[in-house]
Design an enzyme around this catalytic site. Structure first.
Site, short mmCIF file in Angstrom:
data_model
loop_
_atom_site.label_atom_id
_atom_site.label_comp_id
_atom_site.label_asym_id
_atom_site.label_seq_id
_atom_site.Cartn_x
_atom_site.Cartn_y
_atom_site.Cartn_z
N ASP A 205 0.82 -1.22 0.00
CA ASP A 205 0.00 0.00 0.00
C ASP A 205 0.85 1.26 0.00
O ASP A 205 0.33 2.36 -0.12
CB ASP A 205 -0.95 -0.01 1.20
CG ASP A 205 -2.09 1.00 1.06
OD1 ASP A 205 -2.57 1.21 -0.08
OD2 ASP A 205 -2.49 1.59 2.08
N SER A 229 -6.91 5.21 -0.13
CA SER A 229 -7.12 3.93 -0.80
C SER A 229 -8.61 3.60 -0.77
O SER A 229 -9.25 3.69 0.28
CB SER A 229 -6.33 2.82 -0.10
OG SER A 229 -4.96 3.12 -0.06
N GLN A 279 -4.90 -1.28 -7.37
CA GLN A 279 -5.59 -0.42 -6.43
C GLN A 279 -6.23 0.76 -7.15
O GLN A 279 -5.65 1.32 -8.10
CB GLN A 279 -4.63 0.14 -5.37
CG GLN A 279 -5.32 1.00 -4.31
CD GLN A 279 -4.36 1.58 -3.28
OE1 GLN A 279 -4.03 2.76 -3.33
NE2 GLN A 279 -3.92 0.73 -2.35
#
Length: 287
Positions: A205, A229, A279
């Site tokens: 991430d 996110s 993502q």
């Protein structure tokens, strides 16, 4: 957190019941819980309910609410399926009465089959030729924008060395990709595969939305753009070790509707494809 042991302590949840676990949070420099932490803790919870030696091969998740750093997170695991070859778990993360995150993870028995992979990007500078975030902070600290400087000052169990260094004072759009080498700090000699996958998930991430931001660098930066996110998926292909630098190679095919999409591949130094990531994140211009 300064070493891999600190990170493992964070990711290893307290067991409340057979399918319920509690976790705490550590800041990475933002006011909310780091998405990678929730991802990895949820994988830890799901893995703790796997009793047939199956290996995590994919996960898909959604971030629903910003997590509060001061409130413990409770992870509830639902056993969706234990079939002949695959086991599926669904994890829901709560803070009080608020659901902040959901994840589905699939585990596969070990099988032999066909094998191929894409090649690692060529002509990438090696880590020894590059500055780490820590090096940049020491060399250019006073010239770094305050928000970025504050983020870089947080102690981490991971060292990052970006291949392409973005100068925030050059207001020009850049190609929508980024490559970052990373390496754990501390003793990594006795990590099992499940722990390595959870740590890799945590790291996945970091940096990923930077590729989407690069394409709009003439006007967009972390100070004038609200980012978060929104969802995160990951596929785990091969066993690996953390005893050398790994490369996270990321590209962004699209930004639109205040969202940025990015996908990445994680390689070992010798070119083995370990995992792939995708993502979509919020990229909302501020007022």
């Amino acid at each position: 957190m300064t070493t891999v042991n600190d990170l493992l302590d964070l990711l290893t949840l307290e067991k409340i019941s057979e399918n319920e676990f509690n976790g705490i949070s550590k800041t990475v420099g933002s006011p909310n819980v780091f998405g990678g932490q929730v991802l990895a803790q949820a994988i830890n919870a799901a893995s703790r309910t796997i009793t047939n030696n199956r290996v995590l091969h994919s996960m898909h998740s959604y971030f629903l609410e910003a997590g509060n750093l001061e409130i413990p997170i409770t992870y509830n695991v639902s056993i969706v399926r234990d079939g002949g070859s695959f086991s599926v778990r669904r994890v829901t993360a709560h803070q009080g009465e608020t659901t902040i995150f959901i994840l589905s993870a699939s585990f596969h028995k070990k099988e032999e089959g066909y094998n191929h992979q894409i090649e690692m990007p060529k002509s990438i500078k090696q880590p020894e030729e590059l500055l780490s975030w820590t090096d940049m902070l020491h060399q250019f600290g006073e010239a770094i924008p305050p928000r970025t400087k504050g983020f870089m000052e947080i102690e981490r169990p991971v060292e990052f060395k970006p291949v392409e260094v973005v100068n925030p004072f050059n207001k020009e759009d850049l190609p929508p990709f980024t490559n970052v080498w990373f390496k754990l700090k501390g003793d990594v000699s006795n990590l099992d595969l499940a722990s390595k996958q959870q740590i890799l998930t945590y790291i996945s991430d970091y940096n990923i939305l930077a590729a989407a931001m690069n394409r709009h660098a003439s006007k967009a930066h972390w100070g004038n753009t609200q980012t978060a996110s929104l969802d995160h998926s990951m596929w785990y292909f091969r066993d690996f070790d953390f005893d050398d630098w790994l490369l996270y190679s990321i590209e962004s095919p699209n930004t639109s509707n205040a969202r940025g999409f990015a996908k990445g591949n994680i390689f070992s130094r010798d070119g083995k494809l370990i995992a792939s990531v995708a993502q979509e994140g919020l990229m909302r211009p501020k007022g």
